[in-house]
Design an enzyme around this catalytic site. Structure first.
Site, PDB file in Angstrom:
ATOM      1  N   ARG A 149      46.888  23.967  36.583  1.00  0.00           N
ATOM      2  CA  ARG A 149      45.568  24.328  37.083  1.00  0.00           C
ATOM      3  C   ARG A 149      44.793  23.076  37.430  1.00  0.00           C
ATOM      4  NH1 ARG A 149      43.366  27.995  33.151  1.00  0.00           N
ATOM      5  NH2 ARG A 149      41.651  28.105  34.632  1.00  0.00           N
ATOM      6  N   GLU A 200      40.639  38.355  38.317  1.00  0.00           N
ATOM      7  CA  GLU A 200      39.965  39.392  37.559  1.00  0.00           C
ATOM      8  C   GLU A 200      38.509  39.362  38.008  1.00  0.00           C
ATOM      9  OE1 GLU A 200      39.434  38.885  33.334  1.00  0.00           O
ATOM     10  OE2 GLU A 200      38.854  40.975  33.056  1.00  0.00           O
ATOM     11  N   LYS A 247      35.707  29.280  33.301  1.00  0.00           N
ATOM     12  CA  LYS A 247      35.011  30.497  33.703  1.00  0.00           C
ATOM     13  C   LYS A 247      34.020  30.935  32.628  1.00  0.00           C
ATOM     14  CE  LYS A 247      36.413  34.493  36.420  1.00  0.00           C
ATOM     15  NZ  LYS A 247      37.594  35.293  36.803  1.00  0.00           N
TER      16      LYS A 247
END
Length: 565
Positions: free
Chosen positions: A263, A37, A273
């Site tokens: 992850r 994104e 993030k």
RNA sequence: UGGGGCGUCGUCAAGCGGUAAGACACAGGAUUUUGAUUCCUGCAUCCGGAGGUUCGAAUCCUCCCGCCCCAACCA
């Protein structure tokens, strides 16, 4: 090519793909995608996913698309799109013309939603966000059906079209999939698939006021692109049934398959993030490419070679266990790459003047110095030598601890690629007692040879001719972030900040050739570490700026540490 | 707590019923005009725990324990 050097030989994902291939699915095709994104810069966690997706595609002779998952206009921007493209290329991967945007699918996704409504599988719901949450139930209690759940197809169609036309305010209506409010998996309790959200989309402008949710857009985008294996992180495992449900309702034939992996987490490193965005927007760091940031842009500017990042991703492998990789492994990969590729150079970070009393005042010699001790192919450069030199302050100890093998009163030391010098005397500042300069003598017979009388010189130190060297600025970046310790009340990201994360040294010198070091070029400063000429900055007075990429392994540090204990 | 996932050396991670790979880290030692590099050597009788099946289990079964994810109109 970078595409194939990052594959761990035994990952479970390959097993799944091999099974699919054997079963004849997807007519033998393998197609993956990396779907960021564009609401921030990519970091090393994304690099893991990039290496994985591009690596698998390369290994199976398949393709890997780059797709921007831009379904939420808030926070997304073209700057982020551009940075992501730039950073993936720098990492060494190429997606050719296969670059896509979920926003390009908005019309088709809208048509899919219409189809769902016509089939009686989606409905417009007027509940507020709060009410929706209440109706959803809890982990232990089933949810309640929305009072709007059984609207007619015609009414739903009318309402949804009017949502798109902008007749309703934000938050007043959503489109929901009609699945099962009693499902033990909360994701399946009539999930919202479209919401009304005004605010300019960085690509679509104000064309749309309704936007598809991730769960609706992602699986269909995958399908539209012919993705065969949609690899994502573990937190989406609960969403897989919804991924499959949506595709089941709308598509026939081969469909993409979602596979999840763990992850990346790295010790002393923040990869959230949300936190990274905050660090940048609140000015705690100078930008997304601040050399302290774990972003690809930050690591690049700091001097991490892309090969090292790829090697790191290959080493950590891919699995489903929660993990916390030791940052030492990343640093090891960087050292391994740089040890081989970085030319050696002379630099003095904290200078101490040394005067060679028995060396003529105006004489200068040029010494040939190999650029790499183990690789003659890297050539050599000449270093000027003269009566006045700089050495590293740490390389002289007035009262040396045991095992210290550098310069001290009464001792000799070798100047790398040059003479053996012997301590004679020191000059101290009367008031502060600080050592201002050292007086030494040199042994003229030791230029390219060991002392003739067979005495052993243990220490070798780096040096610079005071008259010839050039001033520089050096920045020592340490690990910026600590892992938060909730037990100690560390929740706010500001508490992760290490006040010693950046140390700027202003009185440094480097060898003459580095005056115009090309931006981004990396060197090993003898005995000090790996340094990278900053690609963006030099000082106002024109001195080059060097970022420390990573320090050298420090055996003396360990010895000294033990001595203390 | 309902559902989903995961538990093999300090940290990652192979292993898929036949008797515990490898990497990082760590500890010794050798060579070295970088206390770097390079090179040797050591480092889980044991696989979250307890039972069971089997000639034989980290691998199969049962129960238990621990950790992570899910109740955004984020992704």
């Amino acid at each position: 090519m970078a595409q194939t050097d990052t594959i761990s030989t035994n990952d479970f994902i390959r097993e799944i793909i091999d099974e699919d291939l054997k079963a004849g699915k997807n007519s033998g095709r393998v197609a993956t995608r990396f779907p960021p994104e564009p609401n921030g810069y990519i970091h090393i966690g994304h690099a893991k996913s990039i290496c994985l997706n591009f690596g698998i595609a390369a290994q199976y002779g398949g393709t890997c698309n780059l797709r921007f998952d831009d379904t939420d206009p808030s926070g997304e921007s073209l700057e982020y799109v551009e940075s992501i493209i730039d950073n993936i290329r720098w990492l060494g991967f190429d997606w050719k013309e296969r670059q896509f945007f979920a926003s390009d699918y908005f019309e088709r996704l809208y048509q899919f939603a219409l189809q769902l409504i016509k089939d009686g599988k989606a409905y417009v719901c007027d509940l507020s966000a709060d009410e929706t949450r209440e109706y959803r139930g809890t982990f232990t209690e089933p949810g309640k059906e929305s009072p709007y759940r059984n609207r007619s197809v015609d009414e739903n169609l009318d309402l949804f079209e009017r949502m798109r036309a902008g007749e309703f305010p934000d938050g007043s209506h959503v489109l929901r999939a009609k699945i099962d409010m009693a499902s033990p998996n909360i994701v399946m309790r009539d999930p919202v698939i479209y919401r009304i959200k005004r605010g300019e989309h960085y690509r679509m402008g104000n064309k749309w006021v309704i936007y598809p949710m991730y769960d609706f857009a992602h699986c269909l985008s995958d399908a539209l692109e012919g993705i065969t294996h949609s690899i994502c992180t573990l937190e989406f495992e609960n969403n897989r049934p919804l991924y499959d449900w949506i595709l089941d309702q709308l598509l026939e034939g081969d469909r993409p398959r979602q596979i999840e992996f763990a992850r990346l987490n790295i010790s002393y490193t923040v990869l959230s993030k949300r936190v990274l965005i905050e660090l940048v927007t609140k000015g705690y760091v100078k930008g997304w490419d601040d050399p302290r940031m774990p972003t690809v842009a930050g690591m690049r500017r700091r001097g991490y070679p892309p090969e090292a990042i790829r090697e790191f991703c290959a080493q950590i492998a891919v699995a489903k266990n929660d993990n916390l990789i030791d940052v030492a492994l990343l640093e090891h990969c960087v050292r391994e790459e740089l040890n081989e590729k970085a030319p050696r150079a002379m630099a003095v970070l904290s200078p101490l003047k040394v005067i060679i009393d028995n060396y003529p005042e105006d004489k200068t010699e040029e010494f040939e110095c190999a650029n790499h001790p183990q690789n003659p192919a890297m050539g050599a450069r000449t270093l000027p030598f003269s009566r006045e030199l700089y050495i590293e302050r740490e390389d002289f100890q007035e009262d040396p601890p045991g095992k210290y093998k550098r310069l001290a009163p009464g001792r000799e030391v070798r100047l790398r690629s040059s003479y053996v010098i012997k301590y004679e005397s020191m000059v101290k500042d009367d008031k502060t007692g600080e050592i201002i300069e050292l007086h030494c003598t040199y042994d003229p017979d030791t230029r390219d040879a060991a002392p003739a009388d067979g005495r052993k010189i243990k220490g070798v130190i780096h040096w610079l001719s005071a008259r010839h060297c050039v001033p520089a600025e050096v920045r020592l970046y340490d690990r910026l972030f600590g892992v938060p310790n909730p037990a100690a009340g560390e929740e706010e990201f500001t508490s992760y900040l290490n006040p010693e994360s950046l140390e700027t040294l202003n009185t440094c010198f480097v060898e003459p050739a580095l005056k115009n070091a090309s931006p981004g070029s990396r060197y090993q400063f003898e005995r000090l570490g790996y340094f990278c000429a900053d690609a963006k900055e030099s000082t106002p007075d024109g001195r080059p700026v060097f970022n420390r990429v990573v320090a050298l392994r420090d055996a003396w540090g360990k010895i000294a540490e033990k001595g203390k204990a």
